[in-house]
Scaffold this active site. Structure first.
Site, PDB file in Angstrom:
ATOM      1  N   SER A 151       0.831  -1.196   0.000  1.00 59.62           N
ATOM      2  CA  SER A 151       0.000   0.000   0.000  1.00 59.62           C
ATOM      3  C   SER A 151       0.874   1.259   0.000  1.00 59.62           C
ATOM      4  O   SER A 151       1.780   1.403   0.813  1.00 59.62           O
ATOM      5  CB  SER A 151      -0.905   0.004   1.243  1.00 59.62           C
ATOM      6  OG  SER A 151      -1.753   1.124   1.244  1.00 59.62           O
ATOM      7  N   GLY A 152       0.592   2.152  -0.940  1.00 62.36           N
ATOM      8  CA  GLY A 152       1.373   3.387  -1.043  1.00 62.36           C
ATOM      9  C   GLY A 152       2.487   3.313  -2.047  1.00 62.36           C
ATOM     10  O   GLY A 152       3.221   4.285  -2.239  1.00 62.36           O
ATOM     11  N   THR A 156      -2.115   2.102  -8.075  1.00 63.85           N
ATOM     12  CA  THR A 156      -3.283   2.722  -8.708  1.00 63.85           C
ATOM     13  C   THR A 156      -2.862   3.668  -9.819  1.00 63.85           C
ATOM     14  O   THR A 156      -3.458   3.683 -10.905  1.00 63.85           O
ATOM     15  CB  THR A 156      -4.117   3.472  -7.646  1.00 63.85           C
ATOM     16  OG1 THR A 156      -4.563   2.542  -6.654  1.00 63.85           O
ATOM     17  CG2 THR A 156      -5.322   4.144  -8.273  1.00 63.85           C
ATOM     18  N   ASN A 199      -0.965   5.065   2.995  1.00 63.58           N
ATOM     19  CA  ASN A 199      -1.268   5.498   1.633  1.00 63.58           C
ATOM     20  C   ASN A 199      -2.503   6.390   1.663  1.00 63.58           C
ATOM     21  O   ASN A 199      -3.532   6.005   2.204  1.00 63.58           O
ATOM     22  CB  ASN A 199      -1.510   4.272   0.754  1.00 63.58           C
ATOM     23  CG  ASN A 199      -1.754   4.625  -0.699  1.00 63.58           C
ATOM     24  OD1 ASN A 199      -1.623   5.778  -1.106  1.00 63.58           O
ATOM     25  ND2 ASN A 199      -2.112   3.634  -1.489  1.00 63.58           N
ATOM     26  N   SER A 202      -5.378   4.543  -0.984  1.00 67.98           N
ATOM     27  CA  SER A 202      -5.211   3.088  -0.989  1.00 67.98           C
ATOM     28  C   SER A 202      -6.439   2.388  -1.562  1.00 67.98           C
ATOM     29  O   SER A 202      -7.564   2.630  -1.116  1.00 67.98           O
ATOM     30  CB  SER A 202      -4.961   2.590   0.442  1.00 67.98           C
ATOM     31  OG  SER A 202      -4.873   1.183   0.468  1.00 67.98           O
ATOM     32  N   SER A 203      -6.235   1.543  -2.550  1.00 64.91           N
ATOM     33  CA  SER A 203      -7.339   0.734  -3.092  1.00 64.91           C
ATOM     34  C   SER A 203      -7.685  -0.348  -2.082  1.00 64.91           C
ATOM     35  O   SER A 203      -6.843  -1.184  -1.764  1.00 64.91           O
ATOM     36  CB  SER A 203      -6.933   0.092  -4.425  1.00 64.91           C
ATOM     37  OG  SER A 203      -6.688   1.066  -5.399  1.00 64.91           O
ATOM     38  N   GLY A 459      -1.460  -5.154  -2.022  1.00 59.51           N
ATOM     39  CA  GLY A 459      -0.234  -5.883  -1.758  1.00 59.51           C
ATOM     40  C   GLY A 459      -0.254  -6.524  -0.381  1.00 59.51           C
ATOM     41  O   GLY A 459      -1.217  -6.410   0.380  1.00 59.51           O
ATOM     42  N   GLU A 461      -0.098  -7.240   3.330  1.00 58.60           N
ATOM     43  CA  GLU A 461      -0.439  -6.328   4.425  1.00 58.60           C
ATOM     44  C   GLU A 461      -0.106  -6.932   5.775  1.00 58.60           C
ATOM     45  O   GLU A 461      -0.307  -8.136   6.002  1.00 58.60           O
ATOM     46  CB  GLU A 461      -1.933  -5.970   4.391  1.00 58.60           C
ATOM     47  CG  GLU A 461      -2.311  -5.060   3.235  1.00 58.60           C
ATOM     48  CD  GLU A 461      -3.675  -4.415   3.406  1.00 58.60           C
ATOM     49  OE1 GLU A 461      -3.967  -3.458   2.674  1.00 58.60           O
ATOM     50  OE2 GLU A 461      -4.454  -4.865   4.280  1.00 58.60           O
TER      51      GLU A 461
END
Length: 994
Positions: A151-152, A156, A199, A202-203, A459, A461
């Site tokens: 994340s981050g 995206t 992030n 973040s998605s 990703g 986590e």
């Protein structure tokens, strides 16, 4: 002194020189004086060169030394030059810059990559998109681009630019199709993305976006599949995290009359938002448009959130326009906004115990009646019916009347809260599904021949508190990592074997055992969770105990107390479990696993929501989600497993391209590169394994037919008539001959560089060693490096292959007369050259040569890519003999320590038809003098105590020279050649006077 990359806990790697060879480690002097000297093992240092460190490379495979240190340095160097893209072979590494880089994604930049092969232009996400399109066109096969990273890391944004490139380059003629595919991004981000601590955008779901092409390879449509929306975020963002962007965009960017119609004020006024971050994303201009009534107290006191890509005010306008372009009318859009607001108002309904109810039920709190009425109005359902459905549920007995007796069962306060939250999550989740469906329906779809699919999924986590969402996300990443290993590493090595190429096998972690732990049919964690949910009274404690019971001997599963975090060690064994994933161990708390795995509403709520007079709400719940019975429900985990299986099957049928996104720092700021953080991501993404494979393998290759077709028009008829494979084999032989001729022309320069290297090593008395890591912390006389079968949480380590004989012998040596483990390399050498104590001298020689063996083993493993696999310290036959014999401490009589023995064996270097001779004088068990005589080279004379780095480090027993017929010569023969080549007289240690 050797220039090396040394592992560093914060920087990842720092540049330094080997300063001292210690007993079991190496002392490094960093080039940058702000870092102190470091003493580290061999597996944490990698050689490099001035060439590799003085500039950056588009492709990491272009460097002389391919290792972790050079990889990290090249990416870091390019990052500070705003070159955020780098290749490892045909895999793109993308570092998030957290800033805009001028012209990086301009239309001119896009056009410059069209039709260009990888390597012709600098690395770019456009190059990968173009490669995927060209592969689809040439191979007549659909392609996938897998965008991965934590994340981050910028997944995206990478996905967005891939789609823009594909649509702009080959979809311009499609008009509305192109725009609608691109409009999907702002819509999906608004409803599926959120601010997290790692992030800002973040998605919180996975998506696979397909751009479809016809037989003429023009865009004809698109389709979006989505996976695992994080429902818990709707009700419980905490700390510095926010819920989904759409909630804040409505409050900040929606017109005032719209906000009044759906009763929205500020984030502080809603239970589902107030526990998290309540500030808006704005810029200096949009901030001025907000009234004090829209801002939370935190926003007023601390100001807005800042991000170059996010603005809650402007983004609402972009969202509204995008929804309009995909075909939603103003009325449709109003229904969507109204439904989003209803979710927030549901969260404001609170409960209290009903003291008049003898059955222990609850009721809606008196001061929250208005929230209930507003929620009911926005959902177009009767408020009284909603109240009753939240306070009680209907049960139907199996006996009494035609269908049994209907019983109203009052809910306790916590049960009512859970029912309320379940309804809110169901409404939002179904709304998200509906929006994705609207996007897919809006894209005109003609006959598709192929497609390019872009996969963007969360990703790996890991947090201090990890629940069911993290478990599912990490399960997905295990499957994707296995796919990467098979597609890139395993497939590549199988290709080398089929072609008969001599390439060392590259070890990588096979994570099938971890996947089995999660998805095995009989006792996998997901199956055990489903079985627990079917029990009359499911309990997370019982579920957790069953997991530990069924996997008691599995390395991948551990108890919470085995975690390295103190917080996790405080958990009871029945409150969680630890899974050792490919990227590291994660401790999961199971308290919410059961209810998060079951997203069905109870019958009362399902019935009342289906009676809504809103067309949108009726669509959202057209397929009943009510739980028919515990034995028939389809769990969240089971649905995700099915989706994931379908996705993996799709990926296996397609051609594959990889983009590995890297997050350079945790602060999400520009121009800051945290080496250790980035190195961890590179290792988890498999980049270091790929680099190792490329070091020994062949990054560039072509089909026999393609190579033949390049030359056939220019070949004489006898060659043109050859079959492509035979032609290529003949060409390879001719190429080798030309390369040999070229190598002779460069020999003078190479010899000069070699002599400079010898001189440098003569002066390098303080070299450092890094011994291979061992589980027991002990050392071996001669390390035989092999990969661990297990996983270390920080990184995969090397392990020595050790026999009991070696262990016992080292234990005995440690109890000897002299403990030399703390002595410096230079002290050992000086003692050997000057000591009159024969016992001490021999002990120093044994320790001295033991360290040389470890050093040379490291040096051989990390040799330059351009250097032939030839050990120049002794002929190949001698080194091969040593490798075939166990490297134990030689067992010899004490008198043998004073024997002088002389040997001569032939060797070749370069031209196999021209031989030279290698001479060795052994003073006891080790070489005292060494000489190389070759007809085309200058004589090389080496003496122990001065030229140790270039001399054979093996003992006489290990060389096997005493077993080679005709190898031993007389002293006079050796001395004749030694003096002939200006060798200085030798003084035996035994002749020294005390």
């Amino acid at each position: 002194m050797d220039l090396v990359w040394a592992r560093h806990p914060a920087e990842g790697f720092v540049l330094g020189r080997i300063h001292e060879i210690m007993g079991d480690e190496v002392e490094i002097s960093p080039i940058d004086l702000k870092f102190p000297k470091m003493t580290i093992p061999y597996t944490d240092i990698f050689p490099t060169s001035k060439e590799d460190t003085s500039r950056d490379f588009d492709d990491n495979c272009e460097m002389m030394f391919l290792n972790e240190g050079s990889l990290l340095n090249n990416i870091r160097t390019r990052y500070y030059k705003n070159k955020i893209y780098t290749y490892v072979a045909n895999i793109l590494i993308a570092v998030n810059p957290y800033k805009e880089i001028p012209s990086l994604y301009s239309r001119e930049m896009m056009k410059s990559y069209q039709g260009r092969s990888l390597g012709e232009k600098p690395p770019h996400v456009f190059a990968i998109a173009d490669k995927a399109f060209r592969d689809m066109k040439v191979l007549k096969q659909s392609q996938s681009i897998i965008v991965s990273g934590e994340s981050g890391a910028g997944k995206t944004e990478s996905t967005k630019h891939l789609l823009i490139y594909l649509c702009d380059m080959w979809g311009a003629h499609a008009g509305p199709i192109e725009q609608k595919i691109l409009d999907a991004n702002p819509v999906l981000e608004a409803f599926g993305n959120a601010k997290t601590t790692r992030n800002n955008n973040s998605s919180r779901f996975g998506k696979f976006i397909e751009v479809h092409f016809d037989k003429k390879f023009q865009v004809v449509g698109g389709h979006i599949s989505h996976y695992l929306l994080e429902k818990s975020r709707i009700c419980s963002p905490i700390g510095e995290e926010r819920s989904y962007h759409i909630f804040y965009m409505l409050m900040a960017g929606a017109p005032e009359d719209l906000r009044k119609q759906i009763f929205l004020t500020k984030p502080d006024d809603f239970n589902y938002l107030r526990k998290g971050c309540t500030r808006f994303f704005t810029n200096s201009r949009s901030e001025k448009t907000l009234s004090p009534n829209q801002k939370s107290a935190d926003h007023i006191n601390n100001g807005p959130l800042k991000d170059i890509l996010l603005d809650d005010v402007d983004d609402f306008k972009i969202l509204d326009e995008a929804l309009d372009r995909i075909g939603l009318t103003q009325s449709d859009r109003f229904d969507i906004y109204k439904t989003v607001a209803a979710v927030l108002h549901l969260g404001n309904i609170e409960f209290e115990e009903d003291l008049d109810d003898r059955r222990g039920g609850c009721r809606v709190a008196e001061n929250k009646g208005n929230s209930l009425n507003v929620a009911a109005k926005l959902l177009n359902i009767d408020a009284t019916d909603l109240r009753q459905a939240l306070e009680s549920r209907v049960m139907q007995s199996t006996r009494g009347g035609l269908k049994g007796t209907v019983i109203m069962v009052p809910l306790k306060v916590q049960e009512a809260i859970n029912a309320r939250d379940a309804l809110a999550k169901a409404i939002y989740s179904n709304l998200f599904d509906h929006i994705v469906s609207c996007i897919n329906q809006s894209i005109p779809f003609k006959a598709s021949s192929y497609y390019v699919g872009v996969l963007d999924i969360a990703g790996f986590e890991f947090f201090t508190v990890n629940s069911f969402e993290q478990f599912c996300i990490n399960y997905c990443n295990e499957k994707l990592q296995q796919f990467f290993n098979e597609k890139i590493l395993k497939h590549e090595q199988d290709l080398y074997k089929r072609e008969g190429l001599s390439v060392p096998e590259i070890s990588f972690i096979d994570n099938q055992d971890c996947i089995n732990l999660i998805e095995a049919k009989s006792k996998g964690i997901l199956n055990l969770l489903d079985e627990e949910s079917k029990l009359p009274k499911p309990s997370y404690v019982h579920f957790t105990n069953e997991v530990h019971k069924n996997w008691s001997n599995e390395f991948r599963l551990g108890l919470p107390r085995s975690s390295k975090l103190k917080l996790h060690r405080n958990l009871r064994d029945d409150e969680g479990f630890l899974v050792r994933h490919f990227a590291g161990a994660v401790c999961y708390q199971t308290v919410h696993f059961i209810h998060k795995n079951n997203d069905a509403l109870h019958a009362s709520l399902e019935s009342i929501i289906q009676e809504s007079k809103s067309n949108l709400i009726q669509k959202l719940f057209s397929n009943s989600m009510a739980q028919k019975g515990k034995l028939t429900f389809i769990s969240v985990g089971n649905k995700f497993k099915t989706q994931l299986t379908e996705l993996m099957e799709k990926l296996k049928l397609n051609g594959t391209n990889f983009i590995r996104c890297i997050k350079p720092n945790n602060k999400m700021v520009d121009n800051q590169f945290e080496g250790a953080l980035s190195m961890m991501q590179l290792k988890c993404s498999g980049m270091t394994n790929v680099l190792e494979l490329m070091e020994h393998g062949y990054p560039s290759r072509t089909e026999f037919g393609d190579l033949y077709n390049m030359y056939k028009d220019y070949l004489p008829k006898p060659l043109a008539d050859l079959k492509p494979k035979i032609f290529c084999e003949e060409e390879a032989q001719a190429t080798l001959a030309l390369e040999h001729k070229a190598s002779l022309e460069k020999e003078a320069l190479e010899e000069k560089l070699y002599q400079e290297r010898l001189e440098q090593e003569r002066q390098d008395h303080e070299l450092a060693l890094r011994l291979a890591q061992e589980s027991d912390g002990q050392l071996e006389e001669s390390p035989i490096l092999m990969r661990n079968s297990g996983v270390d949480s920080a990184r995969q380590s090397f392990k020595l292959n050790r026999s009991e004989a070696v262990k016992n012998q080292q234990a005995a040596l440690s109890k000897g007369k002299y403990d030399l483990s703390k002595w410096k390399y230079s002290d050992l050498r000086d003692t050997i050259n000057t000591s009159c104590d024969i016992d001490l001298l021999e002990a120093c020689r044994h320790e001295f040569h033991r360290r040389l063996k470890v050093y040379h083993a490291w040096k051989a493993k990390n040799q330059r890519r351009s250097v032939m696999n030839e050990n120049e310290r002794a002929p190949r036959s001698v080194m091969e003999s040593a490798n075939k014999t166990p490297r134990l401490q030689p067992k010899v009589n004490k008198d043998d320590n004073y024997k002088q023995r002389y040997f001569r064996i032939p060797f070749t270097r370069g031209d196999p038809n021209k031989k030279g001779f290698w001479f060795a004088h052994f003073d006891g068990q080790y070489v005292a003098r060494q000489m190389e005589l070759h007809p085309e080279k200058c004589p090389v004379l080496l003496v122990a105590g001065k030229d140790d780095m270039q001399m054979c480090e093996l003992s006489l027993e290990e060389t096997g020279l005493t077993r080679k017929r005709g190898a031993e010569i007389l002293e006079s023969e050796f001395e004749k050649e030694w003096q002939k080549n200006d060798g200085k007289p030798y003084s035996k240690p035994s002749d020294r006077k005390k």
